[in-house]
Design an enzyme around this catalytic site. Structure first.
Site, mmCIF file in Angstrom:
data_model
loop_
_atom_site.group_PDB
_atom_site.id
_atom_site.type_symbol
_atom_site.label_atom_id
_atom_site.label_comp_id
_atom_site.label_asym_id
_atom_site.label_seq_id
_atom_site.Cartn_x
_atom_site.Cartn_y
_atom_site.Cartn_z
ATOM 1 N N GLU A 178 -5.914 -5.971 4.694
ATOM 2 C CA GLU A 178 -6.432 -4.703 4.179
ATOM 3 C C GLU A 178 -7.381 -4.930 3.006
ATOM 4 O O GLU A 178 -8.324 -4.166 2.809
ATOM 5 C CB GLU A 178 -5.249 -3.826 3.754
ATOM 6 C CG GLU A 178 -5.630 -2.399 3.439
ATOM 7 C CD GLU A 178 -4.478 -1.656 2.773
ATOM 8 O OE1 GLU A 178 -3.371 -1.642 3.336
ATOM 9 O OE2 GLU A 178 -4.698 -1.124 1.674
ATOM 10 N N CYS A 229 -4.624 -0.645 -7.075
ATOM 11 C CA CYS A 229 -3.408 -0.892 -6.290
ATOM 12 C C CYS A 229 -3.168 -2.385 -6.065
ATOM 13 O O CYS A 229 -2.052 -2.873 -6.228
ATOM 14 C CB CYS A 229 -3.464 -0.136 -4.970
ATOM 15 S SG CYS A 229 -4.819 -0.619 -3.881
ATOM 16 N N CYS A 268 0.848 -1.189 0.000
ATOM 17 C CA CYS A 268 0.000 0.000 0.000
ATOM 18 C C CYS A 268 0.880 1.234 0.000
ATOM 19 O O CYS A 268 1.748 1.394 0.864
ATOM 20 C CB CYS A 268 -0.883 -0.021 1.238
ATOM 21 S SG CYS A 268 -1.867 1.467 1.451
ATOM 22 N N THR A 305 -3.927 4.338 7.789
ATOM 23 C CA THR A 305 -2.899 4.017 6.808
ATOM 24 C C THR A 305 -2.128 5.275 6.416
ATOM 25 O O THR A 305 -2.723 6.268 6.028
ATOM 26 C CB THR A 305 -3.563 3.444 5.551
ATOM 27 O OG1 THR A 305 -4.306 2.303 5.941
ATOM 28 C CG2 THR A 305 -2.519 3.033 4.525
ATOM 29 N N TYR A 347 -9.001 -0.053 -4.904
ATOM 30 C CA TYR A 347 -8.486 -1.421 -4.753
ATOM 31 C C TYR A 347 -8.418 -2.176 -6.068
ATOM 32 O O TYR A 347 -7.694 -3.162 -6.175
ATOM 33 C CB TYR A 347 -9.345 -2.190 -3.748
ATOM 34 C CG TYR A 347 -9.021 -1.833 -2.327
ATOM 35 C CD1 TYR A 347 -9.491 -0.658 -1.757
ATOM 36 C CD2 TYR A 347 -8.225 -2.661 -1.545
ATOM 37 C CE1 TYR A 347 -9.184 -0.321 -0.456
ATOM 38 C CE2 TYR A 347 -7.916 -2.333 -0.239
ATOM 39 C CZ TYR A 347 -8.397 -1.162 0.297
ATOM 40 O OH TYR A 347 -8.086 -0.820 1.587
ATOM 41 N N GLU A 373 0.088 1.359 9.619
ATOM 42 C CA GLU A 373 -1.152 1.937 10.133
ATOM 43 C C GLU A 373 -0.938 2.422 11.557
ATOM 44 O O GLU A 373 -0.208 1.789 12.325
ATOM 45 C CB GLU A 373 -2.287 0.905 10.124
ATOM 46 C CG GLU A 373 -3.134 0.953 8.880
ATOM 47 C CD GLU A 373 -2.791 -0.161 7.920
ATOM 48 O OE1 GLU A 373 -2.043 -1.080 8.308
ATOM 49 O OE2 GLU A 373 -3.246 -0.107 6.760
ATOM 50 N N CYS A 418 -3.741 7.287 -1.186
ATOM 51 C CA CYS A 418 -5.058 7.321 -1.829
ATOM 52 C C CYS A 418 -6.145 7.806 -0.886
ATOM 53 O O CYS A 418 -7.130 8.405 -1.337
ATOM 54 C CB CYS A 418 -5.423 5.934 -2.352
ATOM 55 S SG CYS A 418 -4.175 5.273 -3.461
ATOM 56 N N HIS A 470 -12.781 4.723 -2.659
ATOM 57 C CA HIS A 470 -11.704 3.896 -2.120
ATOM 58 C C HIS A 470 -11.880 2.433 -2.534
ATOM 59 O O HIS A 470 -10.900 1.704 -2.677
ATOM 60 C CB HIS A 470 -11.658 4.051 -0.604
ATOM 61 C CG HIS A 470 -10.297 3.844 -0.039
ATOM 62 N ND1 HIS A 470 -9.168 4.417 -0.583
ATOM 63 C CD2 HIS A 470 -9.845 3.100 1.001
ATOM 64 C CE1 HIS A 470 -8.100 4.043 0.092
ATOM 65 N NE2 HIS A 470 -8.486 3.231 1.057
#
Lengths: 482, 482, 482, 482
Positions: C447, C299, C100, C191, C296, C257, C104, C292
């Site tokens: 995640e 990424c 990650c 994050t 995914y 995180e 974002c 979001h």
């Protein structure tokens, strides 16, 4: 045993005077009706020693009531070996017929009622168990086929039996007389009912105190006054009436379900095995369901064996049996099928005796078994279609092969591997059509979902038996909590 | 456009003088034949503006050849918007018909040949592209239906076209004449071929140097001399001939596949679009397949919409629509269906122009799209059967409902929720039977596996386009290797 | 742009005076802390043009506010092309880092608040939108990293914010002053928060009328008075402190995180973007989540690319890359990965403009995208471990390779293919360990389940947007009901 | 039995003078090493009667050699009941430890060699069986732990043992002497080897005629001259060295794998059980693998029990245990876990006696069992993470809870249900982290894939035993072919 073999069985059905409707018409000679006969042929296999060396041990067994050799389909399980042999017998007959052979519902009903009537007598002071044993002795001696009838039509699923708009949505006692009772209602999805001499009715759910009239179990002859059978349709059913065995796919065998109407049918007391003991009704359901969920770990595995063979054969006929992805898919089919078998065996070998002496399967594992059966046959079927190719749903008819104007084209262009007759290739592809989207699919797919209870029914039992409190303790101990 | 609407389309078919065999008999009036008419009704929907506001934009488009409004089914994609609209159109028509509407093979064939004839001319100095544009202009102006015919019968799958025992296992040129060619062979699984005015033949695989006679593409009228059609069977097909719309399930619409025999058919040069350019043949296959794999991300999603609706309706009719596991299963059906749609959209919006100007889908994503279609419809179908209940394969026939001796029993006992007419419940359950194991399943399940190429065909492309070397570099860089 | 590149970014973090705790200790120099630096390196890649030709177009874009070139991470999407490019950028950065890259959440927060502040002003007569645009202009010009902070700690999940035993379980306004507000609470799972210059707080759920104090959105510098960060642990995290890059697996990059505590933090009004408009709060959540969930599909696909490369490389290093089952498993990994990509692309290309001009993704498809991400990475990871072999969890440490007593044994016995250095084999296997069960798995697996909302959150949206009534209509029309 | 209980076992290890390397350093006192001790604690449980009433019957059994009560881990299975009890014992110990308890490899090795030495003597006139019985008697009487060592390092997987660049890639005889043999090579992934008194070496594959030196089986003490152990790393392993039991998750128990180097180790003839009989080597592998694949149907099911408990507990701690999707996911976990158990039971209850008297599991079903273990634990683990929430990978460390500046924040903000101490919630979440991505995952996930053979190894056996020819016959008979 009175009925000694397949032919005697078929003849015995002719003597029944039943009220049967098929495709909107009353049928006078159901035994020879092309929609019913393949199903009769299936049940006949339960009388047939056949050529498998293990068949004698699997199909027949010594009665604990009489010491005589009886059909295992009429037997009360005396050990876990009996439970395991039941599954092996079912796999064997599944292989022979590639469909539902329809006699297990009776066997599973016998075993459920045997232990519950015993416990009911203990709890309620009733005398059902001896009565039931007398009935069972009759069944064993005559070797008749008995339809174990549980599923009510149920009306609105969000309402209890006593709360339905129409009180007859669950079979019930409408009158108690000196010599017996009068019952009304209907049983749906009755597998093999047109091939049965007797109907053994059980309640379909745990009844409550105000639902005593619905807590009823009894047996009646299939031709008792007031009973009507209406045959259900299956995909591609009428191909059996076209005189084209090729197009049927599995020309000799089939299964069948009917709706049975009980229009004020009289049942003498000696055939009544529960009548009002509502608190016993749930146990009948639970045990019948568990036995029947075990059954699927045998019969559907036998069908799976045939489908794996069909996949292998189709791949050979088309020259792809050594391609790696085909080999891998067949391996996956075997793996899934043997997983189902493992579940059938496990719930059997972990069975335990009930107080009546009758052996019960492990209830958790039997539900797990059936729950896998609601999944894996669909994947097996998908893989089979993948290997077979699209021809499964685009093949011409047998009549095209018989038309001299067209036949030469078909002989030429539908040829697969050079050394395989075109008709052999067609036969296995039509068989695969039957099993994945024709009559055979009704038994292998839909029945695998809903027979012996829909998926959610198993999940409820699995969760109930999971003993989560105990499992929480294991986790707490390890995580050092408390 | 000459054919202006659904009725005109149906009438136009009457004028074709074709040689068609159905169930072993030559059919003189195929247009009104109950096994064929539902498929014609489907194709007719491609001419029907209907009542959806978006239909005009989706079904019709401005021709880049003539500037006229033409059917999108005859259009060459000029942009990624065109590719996306194709998918939206397919979803719309899938919803209308709940089966294959059969006209996409032509559209996908046009687009594949448009760019390949262009590139072939560049590479080989041929003149196919103009010829093909002339043909396309005719198709657009007449608005005829064209069967894009690719799949050969293939014989022994382990052998190349040139190595088969019978050289006709793949369509081939048997004679070259001054004014045209003579072809022989057969095309299998020809969806919609009985509803087409024209047949557009393409090679089924990449041909090698010694297989030039098999590298052939051409168009002929469906009633050309030497062509014979033999209709394939589908599960439960003859229910359409029983006069029982209830039992058909989807009474108005259906799909259909036929075997087409080319028995030395003459094709004039102006309709020949490839003849011997073996090194171009693979591109036709690859592009047609990619377009057609994209198509499944639209049409099957539309069918999925209907099946989700059927699940919801059946659950309402049986009083279980608010039960949590039912709600969850329907959510899963939606999730799977929209995943397929996402794949259809993605390969379209990532499309790119070919040198000819025609837009090509993203080939990797189109194959991924179709590959998911070989899986998810089976799970959607299983969930649908789960929700519908076993009644799907045990329902009586329409004729039982018409028999006054039996009908009252059925009206009483097959009642679900009190406010739902029994016949409505029966209709949706019969529809579900059709879609999961009847005629509809041929299109929704088997065709989803094999249409536009069997699963392994997609895997080969996916692997080929995966650029593993590049991915290895990413891994090496991060793991600090080299 | 003030921060011009990766190095400038890293230096800029040094100026922040934050209160950060790591493994129980306050950290004075977080920028060089081995547990934090790999995460900083990740974010630095968002400033790095790198060597991919497409990077300029993906990472940078013209601001609609200023017309200047700004980081896409600070940009408001002006078109579906922008939405698609966002996904492509994410795939690129996922490939570069295999984890990650943490920036974002800010971008998705900007876009959610941009349209909601606009609509809030329309509905409530507030003046948030201009205020927010001013803030955004600052962000774009300074090119700072902003943590979009949504997830509250939530306490007892069965209780609403206002019903919790402790009212601070959701971030809330505890005081309204003339020049600003004072807020209290905590945001969990933040994050990239230790790599951010700013924190942009949003509500975590749709608030009700009595929950106005919880309907609050604002931005504060990461080193504002009253803020404390506590770093969360990840599997194998302290390997980064051992000085053994081999054992880390992905030695340069990582994610991270933290729990952020807001202990009565003051926020001036010009940084407050919602304060009491409870009926607007749900929209922020829904839109941020949708953006979001789209993310995914970019990424994690980039990470998937690396994992596929790692599988291929490991198979080469062990001499099994041409084995058919290995090839097939890698093909399956590609197929699953590209399916996720398709979902990311589809929800982007189907996006639409909001009244503010900002483009919103297709909400149904964005949820479908993320929902697949809660599944497929687990299967990709399982296949990767299958190919890699058990060595992944039984490999000796880097220190063993450095010990002269043991190293010769390892050099000899851990050799795979003869031409591959042992250490290269070890590196790729350690990388696979990291990604499937180490720090990398926190980002790729956990995640993927919970980031942007747990699976059930997506199912709720999917069901809500499914328009079942419309689908019921399709089914009724076809089944001829009503 | 000399070693009488857990403490005696631990003490007994102190007497061994072994050469052990951990993280690059030679360890003088492995028994108290924090990376090794949790694994020792696990094995100690095999000596511990514990508080389960069934433990005596499961853990101990009458030796068929001596008639004495011995550990089942040293026992030769005398019946299918023994095979079933083995699985039940494994489930019990899996529940106690939630990881691999490491003593099964010895047990499975004993049983494999018992029957193969018998059959080898019959076939080759050797005298291994008596020798092996003598060794077994020693093991039973001393009650020592024996590492059954099979997996060689294998080098290049595409080459046979005899074709490797380095001939030592498979353990081999380098010298035959009057009183014994000298062996060289390495065994990888040796579970429990650091907790074992003895090492029992077996060949790793079926050897060919020219590979006689590789067809070798023998036993040596763990501290024999020339043996070196190098401990493998596991995810998050060094947390055990931090003094933070919370962060370890499963603070008491763990598993462990080491690489064992045999650097010219001498073995006296009385401990040699195969030496050159290459045609017997395949049987050892096949039988050891089958027993060990059965084992996974017990031990991993016990771990599954704990994980289900952890899921339930975490859901309670967070107030979501009555949410329908959470209940459903836990039901699914139970279903999958009991399916694995069914497979373990089935292959046991279908076992059969070998000529030596030792009972062998059903080989098909044992492979099916393990093959499911390569799949379901991953889904169980995914569901567990789903229920647990993202906190699993974002939780602060134990040291943060010990820091007075930070602890109050954590106590306040990490509170779940009001009546649950924060630390209890943390403990179960850290436990879940351990099991899904920490040390526990090495045993529950990676080992479930590769232990007892990687997935493809099972598929090869499943296909080999599927008897496709027989299944083809079933299909042919039904489709009326030939």
């Amino acid at each position: 045993m009175k009925i000694e073999g397949p032919e005697a069985y078929i003849e015995s059905l002719r003597k029944l005077e039943r009220r049967i409707y098929v495709l909107g018409e009353r049928v006078e000679n159901p035994t020879d009706h092309p929609l019913i006969r393949p199903a009769i042929n299936c049940v006949a296999e339960t009388y047939n020693l056949g050529d498998e060396p293990e068949a004698e041990e699997l199909l027949f067994v010594k009665s604990h009531l009489t010491g005589e050799r009886v059909s295992r389909f009429t037997h009360i399980h005396q050990s876990t070996d009996d439970l395991v042999n039941k599954v092996l017998m079912q796999r064997l007959l599944g292989r022979r017929t590639s469909t539902c052979f329809q006699r297990c519902v009776g066997m599973d009903g016998f075993n459920a009622l045997y232990s519950v009537t015993y416990e009911c007598d203990q709890a309620c002071g009733s005398e059902y168990h001896q009565r039931f044993k007398d009935y069972l002795r009759f069944v064993q001696e005559e070797n008749v086929v008995v339809d174990g009838a549980m599923t009510d039509v149920k009306g609105d699923r969000s309402l209890r039996p006593a709360d339905q708009a129409d009180p007859d949505m669950f079979v019930r006692v409408v009158e108690r007389q000196a010599d017996g009772i009068v019952v009304r209602g209907a049983k749906a999805h009755q597998t093999g009912s047109l091939n049965s001499h007797e109907i053994l009715v059980m309640p379909t759910t745990a009844m409550r105190e105000n639902e005593g009239d619905y807590a009823v179990s009894f047996a009646v002859p299939a031709d008792a006054e007031g009973i009507t059978f209406i045959l259900g349709r299956q995909p591609s059913d009428t191909r059996k009436m076209e005189g084209s065995p090729l197009d049927v796919g599995n020309p000799k065998y089939g299964s069948q379900e009917a709706l049975i109407i009980f229009d004020d049918v009289f049942v003498p007391w000696e055939r009544v095995f529960m009548c009002g003991e509502h608190e016993q009704s749930g146990k009948v359901v639970e045990r019948f369901a568990a036995y029947h969920r075990q059954s699927y770990g045998g019969c559907k595995v036998g069908v799976g064996d045939v489908l794996i063979g069909a996949a292998q054969l189709a791949s050979q006929y088309q020259g792809i049996d050594n391609v790696s992805h085909v080999r891998d898919k067949i391996t996956e089919m075997v793996h899934l099928n043997e997983t189902l078998f493992s579940c059938g065996i496990a719930c059997s070998s972990r069975g335990e005796a009930t107080p009546s002496g009758c052996y019960m399967v492990d209830m958790m594992l039997a539900n797990v078994c059936k729950h896998n059966v609601t999944r894996f046959p669909f994947e097996i079927s998908r893989l089979l279609q993948d290997i077979a190719g699209g021809m499964v749903v685009t093949m011409p008819s047998q009549k095209d092969f018989e038309n001299p104007e067209v036949a030469p084209y078909l002989e030429k262009y539908l040829k697969g591997s050079a050394d395989v007759p075109v008709m052999d290739r067609m036969k296995i592809l039509k068989f695969i059509e039957n099993m994945t989207m024709g009559c055979g699919a009704a038994a292998y797919l839909t029945e695998s979902i809903h027979g012996a209870g829909s998926p959610q029914a198993q999940r409820i039992v699995i969760r109930r038996l999971a003993d989560l409190d105990e499992k929480v303790k294991y986790a707490k101990r390890l995580a050092d909590i408390e």
